[in-house]
Design a protein around this motif. Structure first.
Motif, mmCIF file in Angstrom:
data_model
loop_
_atom_site.group_PDB
_atom_site.id
_atom_site.type_symbol
_atom_site.label_atom_id
_atom_site.label_comp_id
_atom_site.label_asym_id
_atom_site.label_seq_id
_atom_site.Cartn_x
_atom_site.Cartn_y
_atom_site.Cartn_z
ATOM 1 N N CYS A 161 0.842 -1.214 0.000
ATOM 2 C CA CYS A 161 0.000 0.000 0.000
ATOM 3 C C CYS A 161 0.875 1.262 0.000
ATOM 4 C CB CYS A 161 -0.860 0.040 1.265
ATOM 5 S SG CYS A 161 -1.830 -1.447 1.538
ATOM 6 N N ILE A 162 0.217 2.402 -0.215
ATOM 7 C CA ILE A 162 0.861 3.693 0.112
ATOM 8 C C ILE A 162 -0.087 4.370 1.103
ATOM 9 C CG2 ILE A 162 1.656 5.932 -0.742
ATOM 10 C CD1 ILE A 162 2.313 4.627 -3.405
ATOM 11 N N ASP A 163 0.416 4.577 2.302
ATOM 12 C CA ASP A 163 -0.454 4.978 3.407
ATOM 13 C C ASP A 163 -0.696 6.497 3.428
ATOM 14 O OD1 ASP A 163 -1.755 5.422 5.752
ATOM 15 O OD2 ASP A 163 -0.511 4.056 6.944
ATOM 16 N N PRO A 164 -1.920 6.942 3.119
ATOM 17 C CA PRO A 164 -2.181 8.393 3.103
ATOM 18 C C PRO A 164 -2.169 9.009 4.508
ATOM 19 C CG PRO A 164 -4.233 7.196 2.796
ATOM 20 C CD PRO A 164 -3.135 6.160 2.807
ATOM 21 N N ILE A 165 -2.335 8.157 5.540
ATOM 22 C CA ILE A 165 -2.296 8.700 6.912
ATOM 23 C C ILE A 165 -0.871 9.150 7.237
ATOM 24 C CG2 ILE A 165 -2.523 8.081 9.365
ATOM 25 C CD1 ILE A 165 -5.094 6.675 8.706
ATOM 26 N N VAL A 166 0.098 8.367 6.770
ATOM 27 C CA VAL A 166 1.499 8.746 7.008
ATOM 28 C C VAL A 166 1.847 9.996 6.187
ATOM 29 C CG1 VAL A 166 3.901 8.003 6.767
ATOM 30 C CG2 VAL A 166 2.177 6.403 7.611
ATOM 31 N N ILE A 167 1.370 10.020 4.935
ATOM 32 C CA ILE A 167 1.644 11.217 4.104
ATOM 33 C C ILE A 167 1.028 12.456 4.763
ATOM 34 C CG2 ILE A 167 1.336 12.305 1.839
ATOM 35 C CD1 ILE A 167 1.024 9.514 0.607
ATOM 36 N N ALA A 168 -0.241 12.317 5.209
ATOM 37 C CA ALA A 168 -0.934 13.458 5.830
ATOM 38 C C ALA A 168 -0.199 13.915 7.090
ATOM 39 C CB ALA A 168 -2.376 13.077 6.159
ATOM 40 N N SER A 169 0.305 12.943 7.863
ATOM 41 C CA SER A 169 1.028 13.299 9.090
ATOM 42 C C SER A 169 2.267 14.125 8.753
ATOM 43 C CB SER A 169 1.469 12.042 9.848
ATOM 44 O OG SER A 169 0.364 11.212 10.057
ATOM 45 N N ARG A 170 2.976 13.714 7.703
ATOM 46 C CA ARG A 170 4.167 14.477 7.269
ATOM 47 C C ARG A 170 3.760 15.881 6.858
ATOM 48 N NH1 ARG A 170 6.910 10.272 3.405
ATOM 49 N NH2 ARG A 170 8.071 9.135 4.971
ATOM 50 N N ILE A 171 2.658 15.955 6.113
ATOM 51 C CA ILE A 171 2.213 17.283 5.644
ATOM 52 C C ILE A 171 1.922 18.183 6.840
ATOM 53 C CG2 ILE A 171 0.376 18.524 4.406
ATOM 54 C CD1 ILE A 171 0.194 16.095 2.498
ATOM 55 N N VAL A 172 1.192 17.635 7.830
ATOM 56 C CA VAL A 172 0.841 18.458 9.004
ATOM 57 C C VAL A 172 2.110 18.997 9.661
ATOM 58 C CG1 VAL A 172 -0.186 18.440 11.323
ATOM 59 C CG2 VAL A 172 -1.340 17.257 9.451
ATOM 60 N N MET A 173 3.116 18.153 9.825
ATOM 61 C CA MET A 173 4.339 18.604 10.484
ATOM 62 C C MET A 173 5.086 19.628 9.629
ATOM 63 S SD MET A 173 3.954 17.268 13.273
ATOM 64 C CE MET A 173 5.415 17.947 14.057
ATOM 65 N N ASP A 174 5.152 19.366 8.322
ATOM 66 C CA ASP A 174 5.880 20.297 7.445
ATOM 67 C C ASP A 174 5.171 21.644 7.311
ATOM 68 O OD1 ASP A 174 7.886 18.528 7.158
ATOM 69 O OD2 ASP A 174 7.347 17.844 5.139
ATOM 70 N N LEU A 175 3.826 21.631 7.440
ATOM 71 C CA LEU A 175 3.089 22.902 7.362
ATOM 72 C C LEU A 175 3.531 23.862 8.470
ATOM 73 C CD1 LEU A 175 -0.586 21.733 6.596
ATOM 74 C CD2 LEU A 175 1.026 22.763 5.004
ATOM 75 N N GLN A 176 4.011 23.277 9.577
ATOM 76 C CA GLN A 176 4.429 24.119 10.705
ATOM 77 C C GLN A 176 5.631 24.999 10.343
ATOM 78 O OE1 GLN A 176 2.188 23.866 13.111
ATOM 79 N NE2 GLN A 176 1.379 22.185 11.876
ATOM 80 N N THR A 177 6.351 24.608 9.307
ATOM 81 C CA THR A 177 7.544 25.402 8.957
ATOM 82 C C THR A 177 7.205 26.595 8.062
ATOM 83 O OG1 THR A 177 8.026 24.056 7.003
ATOM 84 C CG2 THR A 177 9.026 23.345 9.092
ATOM 85 N N ILE A 178 5.972 26.674 7.588
ATOM 86 C CA ILE A 178 5.637 27.819 6.720
ATOM 87 C C ILE A 178 5.805 29.125 7.499
ATOM 88 C CG2 ILE A 178 3.871 28.944 5.330
ATOM 89 C CD1 ILE A 178 2.671 26.236 4.723
ATOM 90 N N VAL A 179 5.100 29.191 8.647
ATOM 91 C CA VAL A 179 5.176 30.428 9.438
ATOM 92 C C VAL A 179 6.562 30.584 10.079
ATOM 93 C CG1 VAL A 179 4.233 31.645 11.436
ATOM 94 C CG2 VAL A 179 2.698 30.500 9.845
ATOM 95 N N SER A 180 7.125 29.468 10.565
ATOM 96 C CA SER A 180 8.384 29.602 11.312
ATOM 97 C C SER A 180 9.608 29.800 10.416
ATOM 98 C CB SER A 180 8.590 28.390 12.220
ATOM 99 O OG SER A 180 8.838 27.239 11.441
ATOM 100 N N ARG A 181 9.565 29.297 9.170
ATOM 101 C CA ARG A 181 10.765 29.340 8.319
ATOM 102 C C ARG A 181 10.616 30.084 7.006
ATOM 103 N NH1 ARG A 181 14.696 28.812 11.433
ATOM 104 N NH2 ARG A 181 13.104 30.048 12.434
ATOM 105 N N GLU A 182 9.380 30.294 6.553
ATOM 106 C CA GLU A 182 9.246 30.851 5.199
ATOM 107 C C GLU A 182 8.727 32.288 5.168
ATOM 108 O OE1 GLU A 182 7.737 28.525 1.976
ATOM 109 O OE2 GLU A 182 7.966 26.660 3.077
ATOM 110 N N ILE A 183 7.907 32.621 6.162
ATOM 111 C CA ILE A 183 7.299 33.958 6.178
ATOM 112 C C ILE A 183 8.126 34.861 7.084
ATOM 113 C CG2 ILE A 183 5.174 35.226 6.800
ATOM 114 C CD1 ILE A 183 4.608 33.406 4.511
#
Ligand SMILES: [Zn+2]
Ligand SMILES: [Zn+2]
Length: 438
Positions: free
Chosen positions: A235-257
């Motif tokens: 399989c390719i687990d979308p729960i794991v992909i989504a979890s990665r996305i949630v964590m990486d989204l945290q870097t938008i405000v802290s690292r990109e803006i």
């Protein structure tokens, strides 16, 4: 002392005396009307209606305006009610209240607590005025009543709107699209008021410039390849992909803006899967984004798309199954208080309730659809003012215990109804008279 200087002093003294006289009249009349408004507020609190369902509330608002002699238009751009009162030549002031309540089960011990329920997408949900719109409507009605009693003190046109669906940001836009500024006198100023539990009743809060943030809602659908939980290699687990996305989204405000740019990225809901032993096919997430600058929000949305795609690619998803990032077309732009108007209203309010009760507040990351009134071709100067709503005694007690008042949208929101309404009427009336004084 020259005679010219003496004359200036006398004129100033007369002016201050006249202002104090008007302030006294407003306070006396507002006190009378506050009784009526408090009773109205109890009724509205016990009978809350959800966004787009404000049928009875709108009828009641129309009745109040009809009784005062306003020209009333009902069902304007949905359930909104518009009233016009012409009191001679002069500028036009628009006064806005919102009408909708929230799908929240009330947990206060008020004698007039809500026990109402309503249909929300097929579910029967409890409804509560947990954002103070009951207080806004009562104060707005009380102000209209006070202005009618003090008709001699002002000249011009008063346009009032009881607006539907503030909580869904559908109300302001629909009223404007229905021709609020074209079918009725175009306002020279538009004013709105919102309760604020962080301030004491008897106080107001105001700031020129940015006051409420812009809001965008985004949905991310993450695809995977579903199958048995015991065969992850197939399989390719979308729960794991989504979890990665949630964590990486945290870097938008802290690292990109830029650290100097106010932005919020919150993942408020995430849903995927049905059973422990099934790897699902997809996961859905909902985000709220808050911003002040258009440039920053565009950067945020581009980053969300890039981060989502990278996580899916890293997991081996094919190009035609990249996550879908849907940005809702319903949006709430930032509220920008007109600087000059805000300064004028703050001064007028201070003259009535005292400088010590007129607090300079900071911009917030919550949203309000009132900003739309200031973003049309008519370019109407707008101002949104906070009405303090926690009683001074309660605030003292909370401060001593190191606690905060229950916030807006809390099932335990407990404003100091009577005083908040009375101060609201005084300040709103004072503000309108300042803008329409003879
Ligand atoms: Zn609200
Ligand atoms: Zn609200």
């Amino acid at each position: 002392m020259t005679s010219k200087f003496l004359l200036i002093l006398i004129v100033m003294a007369i002016h201050i005396g006249a202002q104090a006289q008007i302030a006294d009249k407003i306070k006396k009349e507002a006190q009378k009307q506050a009784e009526y408004s408090f009773e109205l507020c109890k009724h509205l609190h016990q009978n809350p209606e959800l966004s787009f369902q404000e049928f009875e509330t709108a009828k009641r608002m129309a009745k109040e305006l009809n009784e005062l002699g306003f020209e009333v238009t009902e069902n304007f751009g949905g359930n909104s009610v518009v009233g016009v009162f012409r009191n001679g030549d002069g500028p036009t002031v628009l006064l806005r209240t919102d009408m909708d309540a929230l799908p929240i089960e009330e947990k206060t011990d008020l004698s007039f607590a809500s026990t109402k329920t309503a249909d929300l997408n097929g579910d029967d949900v409890a409804v509560m005025h947990a954002c103070g719109h009951d207080i806004h409507m009562s104060t707005w009605t009380g102000t209209a009543r006070t202005l009618m009693a003090l008709k001699e003190e002002w000249k011009g046109t008063l346009v009032v709107i009881a607006q539907q669906a503030e909580e869904y940001s559908g109300g302001a836009g629909e009223a404007i699209e229905a021709g609020l500024f074209k079918k009725f006198p175009t306002p020279d100023y538009a004013l709105a008021y919102h309760i604020n539990p962080e301030l004491e009743s008897g106080q107001i809060g105001l700031v020129g410039g940015p006051v409420f943030a812009g809001v965008k809602t985004t949905e991310i659908t993450v695809f995977g390849k579903g199958g048995h939980g015991a065969y992850p290699q197939k399989c390719i687990d979308p729960i794991v992909i989504a979890s990665r996305i949630v964590m990486d989204l945290q870097t938008i405000v802290s690292r990109e803006i830029s650290p100097l740019e106010p932005v919020v990225v919150t993942v408020g809901s995430i849903h995927g899967g049905t059973r422990p032993n099934i790897i699902p096919d997809e996961v859905k997430m909902e985000l709220t984004l808050r911003y002040y600058s258009e440039e920053a929000i565009e950067q945020v949305i581009a980053a969300i798309k890039r981060i989502s795609n990278s996580a899916a690619k890293a997991a081996g998803m094919p190009d035609d199954k990249m996550p879908l990032v849907f940005v809702s077309p319903v949006e709430t732009p930032p509220v920008l208080n007109n600087e000059q108007l805000s300064a004028r209203l703050q001064q007028a309010a201070s003259g009535i309730i005292g400088f010590e009760n007129s607090i300079k507040t900071s911009p917030e990351m919550v949203g309000e659809d009132f900003g739309k009134y200031g973003r049309t071709a008519e370019n109407v100067p707008i101002c949104l003012i906070w009405l303090g709503s926690t009683s001074p005694e309660e605030m003292k007690k909370l401060n001593a215990e190191g606690k905060k008042p229950y916030p807006l949208h809390s099932p335990r929101l407990n404003p100091d109804y009577k005083n908040t309404i009375e101060t609201g009427i005084v300040v709103m009336t004072g503000n309108v008279i300042e803008l329409l004084k003879k």
